[in-house]
Design a protein around this motif. Structure first.
Motif, PDB file in Angstrom:
ATOM      1  N   VAL A 157      46.804  39.688  40.440  1.00 14.74           N
ATOM      2  CA  VAL A 157      47.211  39.621  39.032  1.00 14.74           C
ATOM      3  C   VAL A 157      46.170  40.314  38.154  1.00 14.74           C
ATOM      4  N   ALA A 158      44.896  40.049  38.433  1.00 12.03           N
ATOM      5  CA  ALA A 158      43.829  40.690  37.657  1.00 12.03           C
ATOM      6  C   ALA A 158      43.864  42.207  37.821  1.00 12.03           C
ATOM      7  N   LEU A 159      44.156  42.681  39.039  1.00 13.66           N
ATOM      8  CA  LEU A 159      44.274  44.122  39.267  1.00 13.66           C
ATOM      9  C   LEU A 159      45.469  44.689  38.507  1.00 13.66           C
ATOM     10  N   VAL A 160      46.595  43.988  38.546  1.00  7.56           N
ATOM     11  CA  VAL A 160      47.789  44.443  37.831  1.00  7.56           C
ATOM     12  C   VAL A 160      47.492  44.598  36.344  1.00  7.56           C
ATOM     13  N   ASP A 161      46.741  43.667  35.778  1.00  6.81           N
ATOM     14  CA  ASP A 161      46.386  43.769  34.362  1.00  6.81           C
ATOM     15  C   ASP A 161      45.622  45.051  34.080  1.00  6.81           C
ATOM     16  N   ARG A 162      44.689  45.389  34.964  1.00  8.09           N
ATOM     17  CA  ARG A 162      43.907  46.613  34.755  1.00  8.09           C
ATOM     18  C   ARG A 162      44.770  47.863  34.953  1.00  8.09           C
ATOM     19  N   LEU A 163      45.678  47.836  35.940  1.00 10.94           N
ATOM     20  CA  LEU A 163      46.595  48.963  36.143  1.00 10.94           C
ATOM     21  C   LEU A 163      47.490  49.146  34.923  1.00 10.94           C
ATOM     22  N   TYR A 164      47.959  48.044  34.394  1.00 12.93           N
ATOM     23  CA  TYR A 164      48.834  48.119  33.224  1.00 12.93           C
ATOM     24  C   TYR A 164      48.080  48.655  32.007  1.00 12.93           C
TER      25      TYR A 164
END
Length: 339
Positions: free
Chosen positions: A289-296
């Protein structure tokens, strides 16, 4: 000419406190966010009301005289509470409004997610973080979270010190501040701290549909394994891309502090994930989830084979205490993987 994909697992960045602070600006897709180009949905009047509340809050910088802490100034200038809290569902424009407010604030100012601020405290120490942020015109916090009561109490104390010296605070969350912690943590001290924080904020409710899902199908796109490389090259469009097995990426995330995920994906245009599968570990799921936030935040496209990315969080996870965090990630995964 498109360069060959590299591996995300070969990157192992580590950020200092000063480097983390350097990233405390809005995501690049909000570089031009303003209150004027925010488009309220006419079917949801609360969006127009929220826009006007933000205009009023922004006017406070010109209304407040210099000298003394915020509470003294607020009494003389009648500019309201030192904080504003945007509460709403996913994709209703909270981050746009928060970024627009940041653009209007006088320098020095900071914009980051809850995890970025707690990482700053971890890297610099509590007093170091206070010294860095003190004197800022605005500290903007996107997605105030309650995954760890200790982190939340540290942030409450930090914001209390900043507000007392004149810094204004704007935050977003999917839960009103008076309700933070309810149903999750029963400790009386914790709830008392959260309630005291809410007294500094005007809470603004924003209703509406998730804009990320209005014009696309309700599931993350899945690419056939044989076509993944071709699709990834198209999404990268000449920029830097990575391709890895999904399991390898998840294992690698355990070796990199979440505060450094921003550097992990900093220069990427697209990420390829092979053989996506549902999570068995909640710890792994939360790192993702934390990675997805950065990708977004970086506008990094995702091309994936295997299970749909919006199906990786099991029913038990979606029914648990991190439900809102997982739903936010699903919304973002659908947007990042849409064809």
């Amino acid at each position: 000419m498109t360069s060959a994909p590299v591996s995300l697992t070969e990157r192992a960045p580590r950020l200092t406190g000063e480097e983390i602070a350097g990233y405390l600006v809005p995501p690049r897709q909000f570089d031009r966010a303003s209150l004027d180009n925010y488009e309220p949905d006419p079917d949801y009047p609360s969006q127009t009301e929220a826009l006007e509340k933000m205009r009023t809050f922004a006017a406070g910088w010109s209304a407040a005289p210099s000298g003394g802490g915020w509470f003294k100034r607020a009494k003389r200038a009648s500019v309201g509470k030192p904080g504003i809290y945007l509460d709403g569902g996913f994709g209703v424009g909270k981050t746009h409004l928060l970024a627009a407010l940041w653009h209007l604030a006088p320098a020095r100012k900071y914009f980051g997610t809850f995890i970025e601020y707690t990482a700053l405290v971890g890297a610099m120490g509590y007093r170091g973080a206070v010294d860095l942020l003190s004197g800022a015109s605005l500290v903007a916090i996107d997605e105030f979270e309650l995954d760890d009561p200790g982190d939340t109490m540290v942030m409450t104390r930090l914001l209390g010190e900043l507000v007392a010296t004149g810094t204004r605070v704007a935050a977003t969350s999917n839960t009103p501040p008076n309700a933070l912690g309810e149903g999750r943590f029963a400790a009386a001290d914790f709830l008392r701290e959260i309630h005291s924080l809410s007294a500094h904020f005007e809470t603004v409710r924003i209703d509406g549909l998730d804009y990320r899902r209005r014009d696309i199908e309700g599931h993350a796109a899945v690419t056939d394994a044989a076509e993944l490389d071709e699709r990834l090259a198209a999404e990268a469009d000449g920029g830097v891309s990575t391709v890895d097995d999904f399991g390898a990426v998840i294992a690698h995330l355990a070796k990199v502090h979440p505060a450094s995920y921003v550097r992990l994906v900093d220069d990427l245009q697209a990420v390829g994930l092979r053989d996506v599968s549902p999570f068995a570990s909640q710890t792994d799921a939360l790192r993702f989830v934390a990675l997805v936030d950065r990708l977004y935040d970086g506008g990094v496209r995702i091309v994936a084979s295997g299970a749909p990315l919006d199906s990786v969080f099991g029913e038990d996870m979606l029914a648990g205490g991190y439900r809102k965090k997982y739903l936010r990630a699903i919304s973002r995964l659908i947007a990042l993987s849409s064809h």
